[in-house]
Every structure is written in C-alpha cells, then in structure tokens.
Design a protein around this motif. Structure first.
Motif, PDB file in Angstrom:
ATOM      1  N   TRP A 126       4.362 -44.685  15.968  1.00  0.00           N
ATOM      2  CA  TRP A 126       3.430 -45.614  15.315  1.00  0.00           C
ATOM      3  C   TRP A 126       2.455 -46.197  16.329  1.00  0.00           C
ATOM      4  O   TRP A 126       1.277 -46.389  16.040  1.00  0.00           O
ATOM      5  N   MET A 127       2.932 -46.484  17.509  1.00  0.00           N
ATOM      6  CA  MET A 127       2.080 -47.022  18.562  1.00  0.00           C
ATOM      7  C   MET A 127       0.961 -46.057  18.914  1.00  0.00           C
ATOM      8  O   MET A 127      -0.200 -46.459  19.100  1.00  0.00           O
ATOM      9  N   ILE A 128       1.294 -44.768  18.996  1.00  0.00           N
ATOM     10  CA  ILE A 128       0.273 -43.761  19.297  1.00  0.00           C
ATOM     11  C   ILE A 128      -0.761 -43.710  18.189  1.00  0.00           C
ATOM     12  O   ILE A 128      -1.975 -43.698  18.444  1.00  0.00           O
ATOM     13  N   GLY A 129      -0.297 -43.678  16.928  1.00  0.00           N
ATOM     14  CA  GLY A 129      -1.239 -43.631  15.814  1.00  0.00           C
ATOM     15  C   GLY A 129      -2.066 -44.890  15.697  1.00  0.00           C
ATOM     16  O   GLY A 129      -3.277 -44.833  15.432  1.00  0.00           O
ATOM     17  N   ALA A 130      -1.437 -46.072  15.896  1.00  0.00           N
ATOM     18  CA  ALA A 130      -2.156 -47.332  15.750  1.00  0.00           C
ATOM     19  C   ALA A 130      -3.216 -47.523  16.824  1.00  0.00           C
ATOM     20  O   ALA A 130      -4.166 -48.288  16.629  1.00  0.00           O
ATOM     21  N   SER A 131      -3.072 -46.837  17.957  1.00  0.00           N
ATOM     22  CA  SER A 131      -4.089 -46.964  19.002  1.00  0.00           C
ATOM     23  C   SER A 131      -5.424 -46.358  18.573  1.00  0.00           C
ATOM     24  O   SER A 131      -6.439 -46.608  19.223  1.00  0.00           O
ATOM     25  N   PHE A 132      -5.402 -45.563  17.497  1.00  0.00           N
ATOM     26  CA  PHE A 132      -6.644 -44.969  16.964  1.00  0.00           C
ATOM     27  C   PHE A 132      -7.102 -45.671  15.688  1.00  0.00           C
ATOM     28  O   PHE A 132      -7.983 -45.179  14.999  1.00  0.00           O
ATOM     29  N   MET A 133      -6.497 -46.822  15.347  1.00  0.00           N
ATOM     30  CA  MET A 133      -6.852 -47.547  14.131  1.00  0.00           C
ATOM     31  C   MET A 133      -7.576 -48.841  14.468  1.00  0.00           C
ATOM     32  O   MET A 133      -7.498 -49.340  15.587  1.00  0.00           O
ATOM     33  N   THR A 134      -8.246 -49.399  13.464  1.00  0.00           N
ATOM     34  CA  THR A 134      -8.829 -50.729  13.591  1.00  0.00           C
ATOM     35  C   THR A 134      -7.787 -51.768  13.176  1.00  0.00           C
ATOM     36  O   THR A 134      -6.727 -51.429  12.641  1.00  0.00           O
TER      37      THR A 134
ATOM     38  N   ILE B  72      -4.348 -51.321  10.810  1.00  0.00           N
ATOM     39  CA  ILE B  72      -3.034 -51.593  11.380  1.00  0.00           C
ATOM     40  C   ILE B  72      -2.236 -52.547  10.509  1.00  0.00           C
ATOM     41  O   ILE B  72      -1.038 -52.331  10.255  1.00  0.00           O
ATOM     42  N   PHE B  73      -2.887 -53.605   9.999  1.00  0.00           N
ATOM     43  CA  PHE B  73      -2.169 -54.625   9.236  1.00  0.00           C
ATOM     44  C   PHE B  73      -2.098 -54.325   7.744  1.00  0.00           C
ATOM     45  O   PHE B  73      -1.421 -55.046   7.011  1.00  0.00           O
ATOM     46  N   SER B  74      -2.751 -53.266   7.311  1.00  0.00           N
ATOM     47  CA  SER B  74      -2.730 -52.941   5.882  1.00  0.00           C
ATOM     48  C   SER B  74      -1.663 -51.921   5.529  1.00  0.00           C
ATOM     49  O   SER B  74      -1.353 -51.731   4.351  1.00  0.00           O
ATOM     50  N   SER B  75      -1.088 -51.239   6.526  1.00  0.00           N
ATOM     51  CA  SER B  75      -0.117 -50.190   6.228  1.00  0.00           C
ATOM     52  C   SER B  75       0.780 -49.944   7.434  1.00  0.00           C
ATOM     53  O   SER B  75       0.406 -50.253   8.570  1.00  0.00           O
TER      54      SER B  75
ATOM     55  N   LYS C 190      -6.516 -43.045   9.102  1.00  0.00           N
ATOM     56  CA  LYS C 190      -7.401 -42.432   8.109  1.00  0.00           C
ATOM     57  C   LYS C 190      -8.782 -42.140   8.706  1.00  0.00           C
ATOM     58  O   LYS C 190      -9.408 -41.147   8.366  1.00  0.00           O
ATOM     59  N   ALA C 191      -9.255 -43.036   9.533  1.00  0.00           N
ATOM     60  CA  ALA C 191     -10.554 -42.834  10.201  1.00  0.00           C
ATOM     61  C   ALA C 191     -10.358 -43.104  11.685  1.00  0.00           C
ATOM     62  O   ALA C 191     -10.568 -44.229  12.161  1.00  0.00           O
ATOM     63  N   PRO C 192      -9.907 -42.108  12.439  1.00  0.00           N
ATOM     64  CA  PRO C 192      -9.575 -42.333  13.853  1.00  0.00           C
ATOM     65  C   PRO C 192     -10.767 -42.850  14.656  1.00  0.00           C
ATOM     66  O   PRO C 192     -11.907 -42.423  14.460  1.00  0.00           O
ATOM     67  N   THR C 193     -10.485 -43.790  15.529  1.00  0.00           N
ATOM     68  CA  THR C 193     -11.501 -44.340  16.412  1.00  0.00           C
ATOM     69  C   THR C 193     -10.977 -44.370  17.841  1.00  0.00           C
ATOM     70  O   THR C 193      -9.794 -44.638  18.064  1.00  0.00           O
ATOM     71  N   PHE C 194     -11.836 -44.069  18.793  1.00  0.00           N
ATOM     72  CA  PHE C 194     -11.455 -44.061  20.199  1.00  0.00           C
ATOM     73  C   PHE C 194     -11.926 -45.322  20.920  1.00  0.00           C
ATOM     74  O   PHE C 194     -11.887 -45.386  22.147  1.00  0.00           O
TER      75      PHE C 194
END
Length: 282
Positions: A31-39, A43-46, A52-56
């Motif tokens: 989850w930590m790896i995936g959440a690092s690409f989220m806003t 992160i707080f919605s699911s 869903k929309a990866p960001t770097f």
C-alpha cells in the motif's frame, strides 16, 4: 481418509495460512508503494493500493530536498555513522564476547554481572548523563556519540548474544589450533570467527537496521540541519500547521528503506541461519 491424503491436506492448510499471514504482513508495504503515486484525496478516500491516476509529484518533490540539500544528501549523512557503527559493533562485540567466553580473569563474574545489568537500563535514563559527558568532551553536533560507544562494546546486547554462541563452540578446536602454533588472535580469526559468521551477520543486520531507523540519538546530539540523517529529515517534511503531501512523505520513506531491504535480502541466508542456530556444525 488415508495417511497420505491427511498429510497433503495438512500441507495445503499450512501453506494457505502462511500465505494469508504473509499477505497481511506485506500489504502495508505494498500500500505504501501504491500510495506514493496518489494524491491526498485518493489516499484518504480508499484503502486500494492501485492508483487510479498515478502521479510522480511525490518523488519529484521528495528528491528536491530542503534548502538545496537533496534527499540523497540526508541519506548519505545517515550512512556516515551507520556503516562505522556496524563495523565497530561487530569488531568490539566479537573481541569482548571472546574474552568473556574463553578466558578467566580477576573480576570476571562481577564484570559480566555489570554487563548484563546494563541491558535492563532504559535509554531514557542514560540520555542526560550521556549528553553531559559528550558535551564535556566536545562531541556534540557530530556523529561521534553514535560511533564511539560501539567502538567500546557499548552495545551490550550483541556482546551477550555472541557470548551465548561462543559457549556452544567446542574448546577442542582452539586447543588443536594452539598445538599447531596459533596465537590468541589467530585462533579467534581462523577458528572462532568463521564458526560465528551467521551470528555476526545477524548482529550486523540488526545494528544496521536499528541505526538506520534511529531518530532520538541524532535528534539529541546533532544540531546542524546539513548533518541531519534521513530519519530527522522525514520528520522535518511533516508540517502539521499547514498540512503536507502524504505522497511526498511516503515516497521519501520508501526510498530511505531501500538500502536496508537490499542489505537484508543480500544476507538473508546467513541471518536466518544465525537466528536458528542452536548447536555447532560438525
């Protein structure tokens, strides 16, 4: 149900349980790896770890660092004292354990009792006298308070650990080496150290991970921002007053633990052997 069938069913159940426990244990890292690409909103919605929309942006801002000092600068600061600390811990703990396990000297029992008693002292009790001592010798705002105690076998847990392993090594092996003309240090290097290798690797790994994650000691003794290790830099990135971007914090945390993961998996076999060792190989 035949005996063979019961055996297969038991094996399947064991692996299913192990797999389930493994997923539960590894999921936070995934989850930590995936959440690092989220806003923050994602992160707080699911609790889903697939963005869903990866960001770097988290990695870009994380590498930007602080006042011109990048994340790699603070990671380098960490290993400036972690690597010497590991080396000195292994060397001093091995020598001290060898002395207690193999030699008789005046005050041995008393010294060993003092050694064991230090294991029961919480670090918070030692913070004030250690700070006064290091201040008087001029070691504040440096990494010496973290390095020098390890050079002097200050990590008593590892000394005690190695003493227990040494007690399981037959003295006859050293006696045979002594007959062949080996001195004390030669017996230690050529006979004892190879047999202690799994336990020494375990000590090195434990110290590497503990020192890398150490937050309190650098916070107390290091005052200059440019000398901060990555653990304090991560805390600096969290501003509760104005809010902060979690993907940036998670990205930096993930990058910071990569060296520890690499070291652990590189020495995994010796580490497991050292933890599970209960006797001497023939």
């Amino acid at each position: 149900m035949t005996r063979e069938t019961r055996y297969k069913v038991n094996m399947v159940l064991r692996y299913v349980i192990l797999l389930a426990v493994g997923v539960v244990m590894v999921y936070p890292l995934i989850w930590m790896i995936g959440a690092s690409f989220m806003t923050n909103e994602q992160i707080f919605s699911s609790v889903n770890f697939i963005p869903k929309a990866p960001t770097f942006s988290g990695y870009q801002k994380g590498f930007a660092g602080y006042q011109g000092m990048t994340l790699l600068h603070f990671m380098a600061n960490t290993y400036k004292f972690v690597i010497p600390k590991v080396i000195f811990t292994v060397a001093s703990a091995t020598l001290t354990a060898y002395g207690f396990a193999r030699f008789n000297f005046v005050g041995k029992r008393f010294s060993f009792a003092i050694l064991l008693s230090t294991l029961f002292l919480p670090q918070v009790v030692l913070n004030v006298p250690q700070y006064i001592l290091f201040d008087q010798v001029g070691w504040l705002d440096s990494y010496l308070p973290s390095i020098i105690p390890s050079l002097l076998a200050g990590d008593t847990y590892f000394v005690y650990m190695l003493i227990q392993f040494l007690r399981g090594i037959p003295r006859e092996l050293e006696e045979a080496a002594e007959i062949d003309g080996c001195g004390i240090m030669q017996r230690l290097w050529y006979v004892i150290v190879p047999m202690l290798k799994p336990s020494i690797v375990s000590c090195a790994l434990f110290q590497f991970m503990w020192a890398s994650n150490d937050f309190m000691r650098p916070l107390i003794y290091v005052n200059t921002v440019s000398k901060y290790p990555v653990s304090i830099f991560l805390r600096m990135s969290m501003d509760a007053d104005v809010g902060f971007e979690w993907n940036r914090v998670l990205a930096m945390s993930l990058i910071a633990i990569i060296p520890s993961l690499i070291v652990f998996f590189a020495a995994q076999d010796s580490f497991v052997e050292g933890i599970a060792a209960g006797g001497v190989k023939g």
